[in-house]
Enzyme design. Structure first.
Site, PDB file in Angstrom:
ATOM      1  N   HIS A  46       2.177   4.514  -3.188  1.00  0.00           N
ATOM      2  CA  HIS A  46       1.897   6.045  -2.765  1.00  0.00           C
ATOM      3  C   HIS A  46       3.572   6.449  -3.432  1.00  0.00           C
ATOM      4  O   HIS A  46       3.930   7.349  -3.874  1.00  0.00           O
ATOM      5  CB  HIS A  46       1.676   6.310  -1.364  1.00  0.00           C
ATOM      6  CG  HIS A  46       0.694   6.285  -0.696  1.00  0.00           C
ATOM      7  ND1 HIS A  46      -0.285   6.786  -1.178  1.00  0.00           N
ATOM      8  CD2 HIS A  46       0.030   5.779   0.153  1.00  0.00           C
ATOM      9  CE1 HIS A  46      -1.389   6.726  -0.870  1.00  0.00           C
ATOM     10  NE2 HIS A  46      -1.284   5.636   0.191  1.00  0.00           N
ATOM     11  N   ASP A  86      -5.224   7.274  -1.645  1.00  0.00           N
ATOM     12  CA  ASP A  86      -5.486   6.200  -0.882  1.00  0.00           C
ATOM     13  C   ASP A  86      -7.562   6.682  -1.645  1.00  0.00           C
ATOM     14  O   ASP A  86      -7.577   7.255  -2.013  1.00  0.00           O
ATOM     15  CB  ASP A  86      -5.579   7.155   0.339  1.00  0.00           C
ATOM     16  CG  ASP A  86      -4.644   6.673   1.286  1.00  0.00           C
ATOM     17  OD1 ASP A  86      -3.871   5.786   0.879  1.00  0.00           O
ATOM     18  OD2 ASP A  86      -4.515   6.986   1.573  1.00  0.00           O
ATOM     19  N   HIS A 104       1.083  -0.880  -0.165  1.00  0.00           N
ATOM     20  CA  HIS A 104      -0.101  -0.048   0.176  1.00  0.00           C
ATOM     21  C   HIS A 104       0.970   1.106  -0.044  1.00  0.00           C
ATOM     22  O   HIS A 104       0.590   2.106  -0.760  1.00  0.00           O
ATOM     23  CB  HIS A 104      -1.410   0.185   1.151  1.00  0.00           C
ATOM     24  CG  HIS A 104      -1.907   1.426   1.598  1.00  0.00           C
ATOM     25  ND1 HIS A 104      -3.184   1.397   0.673  1.00  0.00           N
ATOM     26  CD2 HIS A 104      -1.812   2.115   2.004  1.00  0.00           C
ATOM     27  CE1 HIS A 104      -3.641   2.150   1.317  1.00  0.00           C
ATOM     28  NE2 HIS A 104      -3.253   2.940   1.784  1.00  0.00           N
ATOM     29  N   GLU A 105       1.568   1.053   0.826  1.00  0.00           N
ATOM     30  CA  GLU A 105       2.835   2.290   0.878  1.00  0.00           C
ATOM     31  C   GLU A 105       3.542   2.607  -0.058  1.00  0.00           C
ATOM     32  O   GLU A 105       3.489   3.642  -0.460  1.00  0.00           O
ATOM     33  CB  GLU A 105       3.703   2.426   2.371  1.00  0.00           C
ATOM     34  CG  GLU A 105       2.498   2.591   3.741  1.00  0.00           C
ATOM     35  CD  GLU A 105       1.720   3.236   3.459  1.00  0.00           C
ATOM     36  OE1 GLU A 105       1.925   4.999   3.116  1.00  0.00           O
ATOM     37  OE2 GLU A 105       0.175   3.565   4.743  1.00  0.00           O
TER      38      GLU A 105
END
Length: 965
Positions: A195, A202, A191-192
């Site tokens: 980014h 998100d 997830h990170e």
């Protein structure tokens, strides 16, 4: 690590990396995740597309590990197109840890390599490949003000742009109970990483957690999520004492959405495989949303910032994956291991140009003023420093000396050059710098060269390869308009900083450049912080005055430095501290080696508050007088307020705009409400001042994230431009905030029909965080950038108004009320000419065919200056409104040259009537029956997001206090 060199293998004595078992490193064992990451075959020559989250993790990390191992200092490249660097040079302080993807196994520490003949390694120092810990991709550190363990990524670019770093707390990595809240660490990392690397956002939105959707002709309130097929219930939890109860959510009378405090509680068992950017904790979630599963109606940042495209579309358009095909080999990639970097003392060699051109514009004297400040105030105690000068021939002025006392600092100043003559041999100076470092250390890994020159050297190309393979970090300072255009190559290939100083005396450019070269170790308590840097041409008998605030987070090792450029005696100085104590000219010390600089060091910790100064020019002619104030942290326990200034790129081709950023923070928390002024000084012409804003409009992507931004378009020619930022905070306006782009804190799950709530997310009240900050001053150099292709005959209007990214709407009686922040005539500067507003019942039609949508009469709307809040109300015509009707709105701005902005974010207004009964059924969606007579319009706005990125290899810095020997 960013744009670095390949690291040696595990156990390679060149690297100085002593691998440890994962448990000792504080890393999760591979079995901590419910799912096993699939192994992907290596593809050194291309990227490894795969839509599943686990496969994407293998792509980004394991492709890095699968790269061919470089030769010593070699720059092996991986699919992302950037050279790999796995470990660091300017290592963090003792007790700190830096991490990076390394080789395939974990071995016991190898013995130290024997030092070279005649060399002596400082006790306890371990050599390492070039790396500055502050540039780490992943930072592991306790949060300041412990309000939670949310993993987050600092990103402030637009969609598809890379972020700056990922922050994990030690508790997140070590506390298995947090997996109930965030899910497996592996998927949180994916997830990170998305980014950080690919600039996606998100797919949840804590500020707009619900929206109205119409499915099969029926309207319902939905949780902001992707995909929309994730099922669950809408629950409010109430707690008293040790007991908590839950109930189904009710509707809010004003918003017609669910009430405040309502949470979407997902079913633990799902069929939905997406999305990792929404709720990575669900066992079924192993994919990003793609075109088939993307929920463009959700009011999240991904939709707002990425023009309603799915995360997978953005990822596949990245350089990592575009124009590549999936790998099909049956051989899995190598496993990635994390290596512990042992600390080493900082090693710096000043390589200073003393060629004949340095006599021009008083450069040699200005060099001595700036370098003296660096040696006496900036460079950290415990560092090793040497000085080399060069003209046609290089010379070692002093060998490496370790700064362990004030006498050592003063002794180093004696070796600074005072005269200039001869030609320019830049390569000779750099190679001599390497030589002097290697006389003390076994190799150059992690050492730093500060290279200053004002001239050109046709022979620079001859040492480029040696510089690239050296393992040293080279910071460059270009002085004056004729400094070699190839100079920045040294910084680019070694990961160093780039600065530019003009010959304009009242800019303090050279002093600011040296002041900006602080340690990259991450130990902020030891780093010098610039509170003030200002200069002014003062007429005879006239005064220069000002105020410098020493705030509660700084005060140790505080210096007030006054410089001047004409007379041999100091000007009249009066400095008054917050308690009224006065320091006059006699309190300042003039260096016998530098007669145009005088300094005052405040004993102990400087008084907190406003320090006022008055300086009178007592010379017979006008002269430039400057005031420079530096300090260090007041306490190891409280991080100081810091400022980092950046540009969105180092080189730019006109007519592309630049974006200037200033990150203002205390620890890992953003500082809000500050006044941030940037000054951009071109190679020729007058400096340009502009205010950076944190208002979520124009160049600024997210409001109140502590990132202050502005477009820069005032290009007056080709060449180098220098960036400097002044920040001021006042008691009544400054407060701390929280980071965006975080992994979702899941409130609970439904398992076998039973609601199981997690502990509420820890919060810190606004009063607590606001009480931590008072007034402060900061100055930061943002380095330099280079601009090409600026037309010599002058610039026409080529910049349209910027995209509106904060369009909102709400119902006011029978009208739609739209609001947004005004763009400028040129991006976010000036004033637009007019607006075009369109509406449609199809979001995608409005995005794709804006011009064909229904127009709204905007003849009464006159654009305000950029940054002003606009509002416009109207009654929709030719629209049949009934329960479940959703109307979408978008805006474009046009300037006086008929240049048109991009289509804004799309605002959604839904006509929705909640059911009369507030209780909900057992389904995940609350379906509203048709045939209700009352009309209510609810507006929902799509969110916005930012993105930034980094390289294929990963470096992690764990920040701790430095243990001095």
């Amino acid at each position: 690590m960013r744009d670095g060199k390949g690291a040696g293998s595990a156990g390679d004595p060149r690297a100085g990396l002593w691998p440890l078992p994962p448990a000792e490193l504080g890393l999760p064992a591979p079995s901590d995740s419910p799912e096993t990451l699939p192994s992907l075959p290596p593809s050194p020559s291309r990227s490894c597309p795969a839509r599943s989250a686990a496969a994407a993790l293998a792509t980004c990390i394991r492709c890095a590990a699968a790269c061919p191992r470089p030769a010593r200092g070699g720059g092996a490249r991986c699919p992302g197109g950037r050279a790999l660097r796995s470990a660091g040079a300017t290592a963090p302080p003792a007790g700190s840890r830096c991490w990076g993807p390394g080789e395939q196994r974990l071995d016991p520490p190898p013995p130290d390599p024997p030092p070279e003949q005649g060399s002596a390694r400082p006790e306890g120092a371990a050599e390492a490949p070039p790396y500055r810990c502050l540039e780490a991709d992943v930072i592991v550190a306790d949060p300041f003000l412990k309000y939670g363990d949310d993993p987050y990524t600092l990103q402030y670019g637009r969609c598809g742009e890379k972020g700056r770093y990922i922050h994990f707390t030690p508790s997140f990595l070590l506390n298995d109970n947090l997996q109930k809240i965030y899910g497996s660490r592996a998927k949180v990392f994916v997830h990170e990483w998305a980014h950080l690397r690919w600039g996606v956002f998100d797919e949840y939105n804590n500020d707009a957690p619900f929206y109205v959707s119409v499915n099969s002709g029926k309207a319902s309130v939905e949780a902001t999520r992707c995909s929309a097929s994730v099922t669950g219930k809408y629950i409010v939890q109430s707690c008293e004492g040790n007991g908590c109860t839950t109930r189904e959510c009710k509707y809010d009378e004003q918003t017609k959405l669910y009430e405040a405090g309502c949470k979407f509680i997902p079913d633990k068992t799902q069929n939905a495989p997406a999305s990792i950017m929404y709720m990575q904790s669900l066992p079924s979630v192993v994919e990003f949303c793609d075109q088939s599963t993307h929920n463009e109606k959700a009011t999240n940042m991904q939709n707002k910032m990425c023009n309603y495209h799915s995360t997978w579309e953005v990822i596949m358009n990245s350089p990592d994956f575009s124009n590549t095909s999936p790998i099909n080999s049956t051989s899995p990639p190598f496993e990635t291991s994390f290596l512990l970097l042992q600390t080493k003392d900082r090693v710096v060699c000043l390589v200073l140009d003393v060629s004949g051109s340095m006599n021009s514009n008083n450069r040699i004297k200005r060099l001595k003023q700036a370098a003296e400040i660096f040696l006496l105030q900036i460079i950290e105690t415990g560092s090793w420093v040497s000085i080399v000068t060069f003209e046609s021939t290089p010379y070692i002025k002093t060998h490496l000396q370790q700064i362990i006392s004030e006498n050592i600092r003063q002794n180093l100043v004696k070796y600074l050059p005072t005269s200039a003559d001869g030609g320019t041999n830049i390569c000779g100076g750099v190679l001599k710098g390497f030589e002097v470092i290697k006389q003390k250390h076994a190799n150059l890994y992690g050492s730093e060269i500060v290279l200053l020159t004002d001239g050109e050297d046709s022979g620079m190309s001859f040492c480029l390869k040696e510089v690239e393979n050296s393992g040293s970090i080279i910071h460059t300072i270009a002085l004056g308009p004729n400094a070699a255009s190839e100079l920045e190559q040294f910084s680019n290939m070694t990961g160093g900083l780039k600065f530019y100083a003009t010959d304009t005396l009242d800019s303090n450019g050279l002093i600011d450049a040296f002041s900006g070269i602080s340690s990259g170790s991450g130990n902020i308590s030891e780093q010098s912080i610039q509170l003030e840097s200002t200069a002014l041409s003062v007429a005879v008998k006239q005064w220069m005055n000002g105020t410098v605030t020493v705030d509660s987070t700084v005060g140790n090792d505080t210096f007030f430095v006054v410089t001047w450029d004409q007379s041999t005696s100091p000007p009249n100085i009066l400095l008054r501290d917050p308690k009224g104590k006065e320091y006059r000219t006699s309190s300042f010390e003039v260096s016998s080696l530098n007669l145009r600089t005088t300094r005052l060091k405040i004993a102990g910790t400087a008084e907190m508050g406003d320090w006022h100064y008055w300086i009178q020019n007592n010379h017979t002619d006008s002269q430039v007088i400057s005031m420079i104030v530096t300090s260090r942290a007041a306490s190891l326990a409280v991080p100081p307020v810091t400022v980092k200034a950046y540009m969105n790129k180092d080189t730019n081709n006109f007519p592309n705009p630049m974006v200037i950023y200033a990150e203002v923070s205390q620890g890992f928390l953003p500082v809000l409400g500050a006044t941030v002024m940037a000054t951009v000084e071109p190679q020729a012409g007058s400096p340009v001042g502009l205010q950076l804003l944190d208002d979520g409009s124009g160049a600024d992507i997210t409001k109140n994230d502590g990132i202050y931004s502005k477009y820069f378009t005032s290009f007056n020619g080709n060449g180098r431009y220098n960036l400097k930022v002044h920040v001021q905070g006042r008691n009544k306006t400054v407060r701390l905030g929280r980071r965006q782009s975080r992994a979702l804190y899941v409130p609970g799950y439904i398992e076998n029909g039973e609601i199981k709530m997690n502990a509420p997310r820890p919060e810190v009240s606004g009063d607590v965080i606001q009480a931590k900050l008072g007034s402060f001053n900061r100055v930061a150099s943002g380095g330099s950038f280079v601009v090409d292709n600026v037309p010599s005959e002058g610039i026409t209007d080529v910049f349209p108004p910027c995209k509106i990214i904060d369009l909102e709407a709400q119902n006011k009686e029978d009208k739609i009320h739209l609001s947004w922040t005004a763009p400028g005539n040129d991006l976010d500067v000036g004033q637009a000419e007019r607006y075009i507003i369109k509406m449609s019942e199809s979001l995608l039609d409005l995005r794709n065919t804006f011009d064909n949508a229904t127009s709204v009469n905007t003849s009464s709307v006159i654009p305000s200056p950029a940054g002003t809040k606009e509002s416009f109300s109207f009654k929709p015509k030719n629209v049949t409104i009934e329960n479940g009707t959703i109307i979408y709105f978008a805006v474009r701005a046009i300037d006086n040259a008929s240049l048109t902005s991009e289509v804004s974010n799309i605002a959604q207004a839904a006509l929705f009537i909640p059911p009369k009964e507030s209780s909900a059924d057992n389904s995940s969606n609350h379906v509203i029956s048709e045939g209700i007579n009352v009309l209510t319009i609810v507006l929902i706005v799509a969110g916005s997001v930012i993105a930034v990125s980094i390289v294929v290899s990963i470096t992690v810095c764990i920040v701790c206090k430095k243990n001095r020997r």
